[in-house]
Design a protein around this motif. Structure first.
Motif, mmCIF file in Angstrom:
data_model
loop_
_atom_site.group_PDB
_atom_site.id
_atom_site.type_symbol
_atom_site.label_atom_id
_atom_site.label_comp_id
_atom_site.label_asym_id
_atom_site.label_seq_id
_atom_site.Cartn_x
_atom_site.Cartn_y
_atom_site.Cartn_z
ATOM 1 N N GLY A 26 9.814 9.294 0.054
ATOM 2 C CA GLY A 26 10.602 10.387 -0.508
ATOM 3 C C GLY A 26 10.888 10.238 -1.991
ATOM 4 O O GLY A 26 11.239 11.212 -2.649
ATOM 5 N N LYS A 27 10.727 9.026 -2.527
ATOM 6 C CA LYS A 27 10.997 8.803 -3.949
ATOM 7 C C LYS A 27 9.845 9.340 -4.793
ATOM 8 O O LYS A 27 8.683 9.296 -4.400
ATOM 9 N N GLU A 28 10.191 9.849 -5.976
ATOM 10 C CA GLU A 28 9.186 10.294 -6.922
ATOM 11 C C GLU A 28 8.920 9.172 -7.919
ATOM 12 O O GLU A 28 9.859 8.546 -8.416
ATOM 13 N N ILE A 29 7.631 8.908 -8.180
ATOM 14 C CA ILE A 29 7.256 7.874 -9.128
ATOM 15 C C ILE A 29 6.231 8.428 -10.117
ATOM 16 O O ILE A 29 5.615 9.466 -9.877
ATOM 17 N N ASP A 30 6.084 7.718 -11.218
ATOM 18 C CA ASP A 30 5.079 8.065 -12.215
ATOM 19 C C ASP A 30 3.783 7.331 -11.897
ATOM 20 O O ASP A 30 3.801 6.152 -11.531
ATOM 21 N N VAL A 31 2.686 8.037 -12.034
ATOM 22 C CA VAL A 31 1.367 7.434 -11.885
ATOM 23 C C VAL A 31 0.517 7.858 -13.078
ATOM 24 O O VAL A 31 0.854 8.794 -13.792
ATOM 25 N N LYS A 32 -0.562 7.133 -13.262
ATOM 26 C CA LYS A 32 -1.565 7.518 -14.251
ATOM 27 C C LYS A 32 -2.897 7.558 -13.523
ATOM 28 O O LYS A 32 -3.088 6.878 -12.517
ATOM 29 N N TYR A 33 -3.808 8.379 -14.060
ATOM 30 C CA TYR A 33 -5.107 8.484 -13.407
ATOM 31 C C TYR A 33 -6.208 8.733 -14.421
ATOM 32 O O TYR A 33 -5.971 9.237 -15.519
ATOM 33 N N LEU A 34 -7.388 8.327 -14.034
ATOM 34 C CA LEU A 34 -8.615 8.633 -14.756
ATOM 35 C C LEU A 34 -9.632 9.117 -13.739
ATOM 36 O O LEU A 34 -9.621 8.662 -12.593
ATOM 37 N N ILE A 86 0.872 -1.167 0.000
ATOM 38 C CA ILE A 86 0.000 0.000 0.000
ATOM 39 C C ILE A 86 0.912 1.219 0.000
ATOM 40 O O ILE A 86 1.734 1.388 0.908
ATOM 41 N N LEU A 87 0.784 2.025 -1.039
ATOM 42 C CA LEU A 87 1.594 3.232 -1.169
ATOM 43 C C LEU A 87 0.759 4.445 -0.798
ATOM 44 O O LEU A 87 -0.306 4.672 -1.373
ATOM 45 N N ASP A 88 1.237 5.205 0.166
ATOM 46 C CA ASP A 88 0.621 6.483 0.538
ATOM 47 C C ASP A 88 1.319 7.535 -0.317
ATOM 48 O O ASP A 88 2.526 7.742 -0.199
ATOM 49 N N LEU A 89 0.553 8.183 -1.191
ATOM 50 C CA LEU A 89 1.136 9.071 -2.191
ATOM 51 C C LEU A 89 0.617 10.500 -2.100
ATOM 52 O O LEU A 89 -0.547 10.732 -1.765
ATOM 53 N N TYR A 120 0.895 -4.370 -6.658
ATOM 54 C CA TYR A 120 1.979 -5.348 -6.586
ATOM 55 C C TYR A 120 3.179 -4.766 -7.306
ATOM 56 O O TYR A 120 3.037 -4.185 -8.382
ATOM 57 N N ILE A 121 4.359 -4.921 -6.720
ATOM 58 C CA ILE A 121 5.585 -4.476 -7.374
ATOM 59 C C ILE A 121 6.572 -5.631 -7.374
ATOM 60 O O ILE A 121 6.547 -6.494 -6.489
ATOM 61 N N HIS A 122 7.425 -5.658 -8.381
ATOM 62 C CA HIS A 122 8.433 -6.712 -8.431
ATOM 63 C C HIS A 122 9.422 -6.492 -7.289
ATOM 64 O O HIS A 122 9.800 -5.348 -6.999
ATOM 65 N N ILE A 123 9.839 -7.566 -6.685
ATOM 66 C CA ILE A 123 10.696 -7.486 -5.490
ATOM 67 C C ILE A 123 11.986 -6.701 -5.754
ATOM 68 O O ILE A 123 12.465 -5.998 -4.860
ATOM 69 N N VAL A 124 12.533 -6.772 -6.969
ATOM 70 C CA VAL A 124 13.778 -6.042 -7.249
ATOM 71 C C VAL A 124 13.547 -4.538 -7.342
ATOM 72 O O VAL A 124 14.493 -3.755 -7.269
ATOM 73 N N HIS A 125 12.283 -4.112 -7.498
ATOM 74 C CA HIS A 125 11.982 -2.684 -7.594
ATOM 75 C C HIS A 125 11.616 -2.047 -6.252
ATOM 76 O O HIS A 125 11.375 -0.841 -6.197
ATOM 77 N N VAL A 126 11.592 -2.844 -5.197
ATOM 78 C CA VAL A 126 11.220 -2.315 -3.878
ATOM 79 C C VAL A 126 12.064 -1.097 -3.485
ATOM 80 O O VAL A 126 11.519 -0.119 -2.974
ATOM 81 N N PRO A 127 13.373 -1.077 -3.732
ATOM 82 C CA PRO A 127 14.151 0.117 -3.366
ATOM 83 C C PRO A 127 13.675 1.394 -4.067
ATOM 84 O O PRO A 127 13.861 2.493 -3.547
ATOM 85 N N SER A 128 13.057 1.274 -5.213
ATOM 86 C CA SER A 128 12.556 2.449 -5.940
ATOM 87 C C SER A 128 11.250 2.971 -5.377
ATOM 88 O O SER A 128 10.764 4.013 -5.807
ATOM 89 N N PHE A 129 10.655 2.240 -4.442
ATOM 90 C CA PHE A 129 9.351 2.600 -3.886
ATOM 91 C C PHE A 129 9.459 2.904 -2.391
ATOM 92 O O PHE A 129 8.662 2.422 -1.594
ATOM 93 N N GLN A 130 10.447 3.692 -2.032
ATOM 94 C CA GLN A 130 10.649 4.056 -0.637
ATOM 95 C C GLN A 130 10.187 5.497 -0.391
ATOM 96 O O GLN A 130 10.115 6.298 -1.326
#
Length: 124
Positions: A100-108, A68-71, A88-98
């Motif tokens: 303070g990190k900025e991520i791309d999202v899409k919305y409708l 669960i990501l609080d964004l 769900y995120i791939h286990i190797v990408h967990v460090p990218s989802f900490q």
């Protein structure tokens, strides 16, 4: 003899109820995945800062933990919206989802409410 018939009848009714419950749950899951795919395919792009990440006990194949990501999402008009996204995120990408990190999202906007999905998340 009547007791056996009653037990069989109760077992059959219980099985039918369980099948109906599971069928409904599968249908709901498929609709949710369809909506998630639609958001990722058709949605508008935005940037989000991760405020927090919370692990759950669920995973896909042991390689894709459900989190669960609080964004804090910055919309294209500059407005910032707070949201939580289960994904769900791939286990190797967990460090990218900490935090303070900025991520791309899409919305409708669905029924007047913005629905968000994380770009790069695992969607079945």
């Amino acid at each position: 003899m009547y007791i056996i018939i009653a037990i069989v009848a109760i077992s059959v009714v219980t099985a039918i109820i369980n099948i109906m419950f599971v069928s409904k749950k599968i249908k709901t899951h498929r609709q949710s995945n369809k909506m998630r795919k639609n958001i990722l395919a058709e949605g508008q792009s935005a940037k989000a800062i991760i405020n927090a990440i919370q692990a759950t006990n669920a995973s896909l194949g042991g390689q894709h933990p459900k989190v669960i990501l609080d964004l804090a999402v910055t919309m294209p008009n500059g407005e910032t919206l707070q949201t939580a996204v289960e994904t769900y995120i791939h286990i190797v990408h967990v460090p990218s989802f900490q935090p303070g990190k900025e991520i791309d999202v899409k919305y409708l906007i669905i029924d007047g409410i913005p629905k968000f999905e994380v770009v790069g998340a695992v969607v079945l």
